[in-house]
Structures are given as structure tokens and as C-alpha cells.
Design a protein around this motif. Structure first.
Motif, mmCIF file in Angstrom:
data_model
loop_
_atom_site.group_PDB
_atom_site.id
_atom_site.type_symbol
_atom_site.label_atom_id
_atom_site.label_comp_id
_atom_site.label_asym_id
_atom_site.label_seq_id
_atom_site.Cartn_x
_atom_site.Cartn_y
_atom_site.Cartn_z
ATOM 1 N N ASP A 1 20.712 -61.154 -24.788
ATOM 2 C CA ASP A 1 19.458 -60.801 -24.128
ATOM 3 C C ASP A 1 19.658 -59.616 -23.194
ATOM 4 O OD1 ASP A 1 18.161 -62.815 -25.451
ATOM 5 O OD2 ASP A 1 18.179 -64.217 -23.744
ATOM 6 N N ASN A 2 20.743 -59.641 -22.413
ATOM 7 C CA ASN A 2 21.024 -58.541 -21.501
ATOM 8 C C ASN A 2 21.282 -57.253 -22.259
ATOM 9 O OD1 ASN A 2 20.754 -60.220 -19.328
ATOM 10 N ND2 ASN A 2 22.944 -60.550 -19.048
ATOM 11 N N THR A 3 22.060 -57.336 -23.327
ATOM 12 C CA THR A 3 22.367 -56.157 -24.119
ATOM 13 C C THR A 3 21.100 -55.625 -24.771
ATOM 14 O OG1 THR A 3 24.557 -57.033 -24.554
ATOM 15 C CG2 THR A 3 23.818 -55.266 -25.970
ATOM 16 N N GLY A 4 20.273 -56.522 -25.274
ATOM 17 C CA GLY A 4 19.020 -56.100 -25.892
ATOM 18 C C GLY A 4 18.123 -55.377 -24.910
ATOM 19 N N ASP A 5 18.067 -55.865 -23.674
ATOM 20 C CA ASP A 5 17.263 -55.202 -22.654
ATOM 21 C C ASP A 5 17.800 -53.815 -22.366
ATOM 22 O OD1 ASP A 5 15.729 -57.457 -22.501
ATOM 23 O OD2 ASP A 5 16.652 -58.203 -20.648
ATOM 24 N N GLN A 6 19.117 -53.678 -22.279
ATOM 25 C CA GLN A 6 19.710 -52.388 -21.977
ATOM 26 C C GLN A 6 19.537 -51.413 -23.134
ATOM 27 O OE1 GLN A 6 23.691 -53.419 -20.951
ATOM 28 N NE2 GLN A 6 23.141 -54.208 -18.946
ATOM 29 N N ASN A 7 19.674 -51.906 -24.368
ATOM 30 C CA ASN A 7 19.536 -51.024 -25.519
ATOM 31 C C ASN A 7 18.091 -50.624 -25.744
ATOM 32 O OD1 ASN A 7 22.236 -50.922 -26.099
ATOM 33 N ND2 ASN A 7 22.172 -52.619 -27.535
ATOM 34 N N SER A 8 17.160 -51.483 -25.423
ATOM 35 C CA SER A 8 15.771 -51.156 -25.682
ATOM 36 C C SER A 8 15.112 -50.445 -24.503
ATOM 37 C CB SER A 8 14.994 -52.419 -26.034
ATOM 38 O OG SER A 8 14.920 -53.270 -24.915
ATOM 39 N N TYR A 9 15.777 -50.372 -23.379
ATOM 40 C CA TYR A 9 15.177 -49.691 -22.234
ATOM 41 C C TYR A 9 14.971 -48.225 -22.548
ATOM 42 C CZ TYR A 9 14.263 -48.022 -17.554
ATOM 43 O OH TYR A 9 13.685 -47.449 -16.476
ATOM 44 N N PHE A 10 16.012 -47.588 -23.080
ATOM 45 C CA PHE A 10 15.877 -46.219 -23.524
ATOM 46 C C PHE A 10 15.578 -46.251 -25.009
ATOM 47 C CE2 PHE A 10 18.535 -45.486 -19.772
ATOM 48 C CZ PHE A 10 17.739 -44.566 -19.127
ATOM 49 N N GLY A 11 14.401 -45.899 -25.346
ATOM 50 C CA GLY A 11 13.999 -45.874 -26.737
ATOM 51 C C GLY A 11 12.516 -45.611 -26.831
ATOM 52 N N LEU A 12 12.119 -45.189 -27.985
ATOM 53 C CA LEU A 12 10.714 -44.871 -28.196
ATOM 54 C C LEU A 12 9.875 -46.132 -28.367
ATOM 55 C CD1 LEU A 12 8.930 -42.405 -28.452
ATOM 56 C CD2 LEU A 12 9.384 -42.389 -30.889
ATOM 57 N N GLU A 13 10.437 -47.122 -29.025
ATOM 58 C CA GLU A 13 9.708 -48.354 -29.281
ATOM 59 C C GLU A 13 9.455 -49.114 -27.981
ATOM 60 O OE1 GLU A 13 10.443 -52.509 -31.612
ATOM 61 O OE2 GLU A 13 11.277 -50.691 -32.467
ATOM 62 N N GLY A 14 8.209 -49.401 -27.719
ATOM 63 C CA GLY A 14 7.841 -50.139 -26.517
ATOM 64 C C GLY A 14 7.703 -49.278 -25.276
ATOM 65 N N ASN A 15 7.906 -47.966 -25.382
ATOM 66 C CA ASN A 15 7.796 -47.065 -24.240
ATOM 67 C C ASN A 15 6.336 -46.632 -24.116
ATOM 68 O OD1 ASN A 15 7.887 -44.929 -22.416
ATOM 69 N ND2 ASN A 15 9.868 -44.203 -23.164
ATOM 70 N N GLU A 16 5.608 -47.259 -23.221
ATOM 71 C CA GLU A 16 4.176 -47.000 -23.076
ATOM 72 C C GLU A 16 3.886 -45.566 -22.644
ATOM 73 O OE1 GLU A 16 1.722 -48.950 -24.038
ATOM 74 O OE2 GLU A 16 3.236 -50.377 -24.711
ATOM 75 N N ASN A 17 4.755 -44.998 -21.807
ATOM 76 C CA ASN A 17 4.545 -43.612 -21.382
ATOM 77 C C ASN A 17 4.663 -42.650 -22.561
ATOM 78 O OD1 ASN A 17 4.189 -44.358 -18.683
ATOM 79 N ND2 ASN A 17 6.390 -44.308 -18.303
ATOM 80 N N ALA A 18 5.652 -42.898 -23.427
ATOM 81 C CA ALA A 18 5.803 -42.049 -24.611
ATOM 82 C C ALA A 18 4.621 -42.228 -25.553
ATOM 83 C CB ALA A 18 7.102 -42.383 -25.328
ATOM 84 N N TYR A 19 4.156 -43.466 -25.708
ATOM 85 C CA TYR A 19 2.992 -43.707 -26.562
ATOM 86 C C TYR A 19 1.769 -42.962 -26.018
ATOM 87 C CZ TYR A 19 5.386 -47.498 -29.068
ATOM 88 O OH TYR A 19 6.247 -48.238 -29.836
ATOM 89 N N ALA A 20 1.582 -43.010 -24.706
ATOM 90 C CA ALA A 20 0.447 -42.316 -24.086
ATOM 91 C C ALA A 20 0.573 -40.809 -24.284
ATOM 92 C CB ALA A 20 0.381 -42.663 -22.600
ATOM 93 N N TYR A 21 1.787 -40.282 -24.175
ATOM 94 C CA TYR A 21 2.019 -38.851 -24.374
ATOM 95 C C TYR A 21 1.611 -38.445 -25.791
ATOM 96 C CZ TYR A 21 4.558 -34.475 -25.052
ATOM 97 O OH TYR A 21 4.886 -33.177 -25.346
ATOM 98 N N PHE A 22 2.095 -39.192 -26.791
ATOM 99 C CA PHE A 22 1.773 -38.853 -28.172
ATOM 100 C C PHE A 22 0.286 -39.077 -28.466
ATOM 101 C CE2 PHE A 22 6.406 -39.651 -29.042
ATOM 102 C CZ PHE A 22 6.687 -38.333 -29.347
#
Length: 165
Positions: free
Chosen positions: A54-75
Motif C-alpha cells: 500500500d505504501n509503495t503503491g501510494d508512492q508510485n502513483s503520487y507522481f503519475g498522470l493517472e489520478g492527477n486532477e491538476n493534469a486532467y484539468a490542464y488537458f
């Protein structure tokens, strides 16, 4: 006399059977307690591994396009569809691999050609890429822009190559 011998044999056999039964019952109980302890340890280990995952998943998914609301809003602001965008970006970087190397890699090699192995889309502007020639390794930080028509423009921001030992 024969009667006494059979009687003694019968008692000896009965004692032997009782002894074997008690001994096996003791061994069975010890094995059951060992199994219970090992199952308990296995459950604790699985819980610990699940927590680490769970901890590793949180760290790996923190930086990424998937689930990044700011990036989604930008696009979304520019009318770019984010569906499958990360895979398209990775394909765009890896598709630059040719028999002559990859045009995004600024390093020259006389023996082999450098090719991109792994790509990680960090957000709506940056990409990390790992490259190698089989002997030497390096990394790239790439910038990218996505046009409304879906065309992906890649440009090198920074690069490094690890020294050969």
C-alpha cells in the motif's frame, strides 16, 4: 505355561499400544501447535507485506498522470482527451528507437546504439526515461506537449549517463 505366555504377550501388546497412542498424541499436539504458530506468523507477514505494498503503491502513483486532477484539468482546458494518453506518450518516446539509436538521447556511442527502455509519465509536462546500450545506462528528463489533434511533441530537458565501472 502357554496361557501365561499369551497373557504376558497380551499385556505387553496392550501396554505397547497405549504407549504408542500417548506418544503419537503428544507428537500430534506439538505439530498442531507448531502449525498454529506458523500460520499466525504467515498472517502477520502477509499483513506486513500488504502494508508495504500500500505504501509503495501510494508512492508510485503520487507522481503519475493517472489520478492527477491538476493534469486532467490542464488537458481538459485545451480540449485534449486523457483517455489512453499515458500509453500514447510512452509509445511516442519508445517509437523513436531505431536501428541508429534514439534521437532524444544526446550521447554518442561508437560500439552500440542507445535505446529507451522504460518511460514514466510524471505529470502533464514531464517524462522520465531510462536508456541503455547494453553496457552503459542513463536517464532522461523530457518535456512534452500534446496538441488538440493528439500529436505529441517531445523535447529534451536534461540527461545523464552513468560512468562505466
Amino acid at each position: 505355561m502357554k496361557r501365561h505366555i499369551f497373557m504376558y504377550l497380551f499385556f505387553f501388546a496392550a501396554l505397547w499400544i497405549i504407549f504408542q497412542y500417548a506418544n503419537e498424541k503428544k507428537i500430534f499436539g506439538a505439530q498442531e501447535s507448531k502449525i498454529a504458530k506458523l500460520e499466525e506468523r504467515a498472517i502477520k507477514a502477509e499483513d506486513s507485506l500488504a502494508g508495504l505494498a500500500d505504501n509503495t503503491g501510494d508512492q508510485n502513483s503520487y507522481f503519475g498522470l493517472e489520478g492527477n486532477e491538476n493534469a486532467y484539468a490542464y488537458f481538459d482546458k485545451f480540449g485534449v482527451s486523457v483517455y489512453g494518453l499515458e500509453a500514447r506518450i510512452e509509445d511516442a518516446v519508445i517509437s523513436k528507437n531505431t536501428t541508429g539509436g534514439n534521437s532524444l538521447i544526446p550521447f554518442e556511442n561508437t560500439e552500440r546504439v542507445f535505446k529507451v527502455n522504460k518511460v514514466k509519465v510524471l505529470n502533464h509536462k514531464w517524462i522520465l526515461a531510462d536508456f541503455t546500450d547494453g553496457k552503459r545506462w542513463g536517464e532522461l528528463v523530457l518535456g512534452y506537449d500534446v496538441a488538440e489533434n493528439g500529436a505529441i511533441d517531445l523535447h529534451l530537458l536534461e540527461s545523464l549517463i552513468y560512468p562505466v565501472n
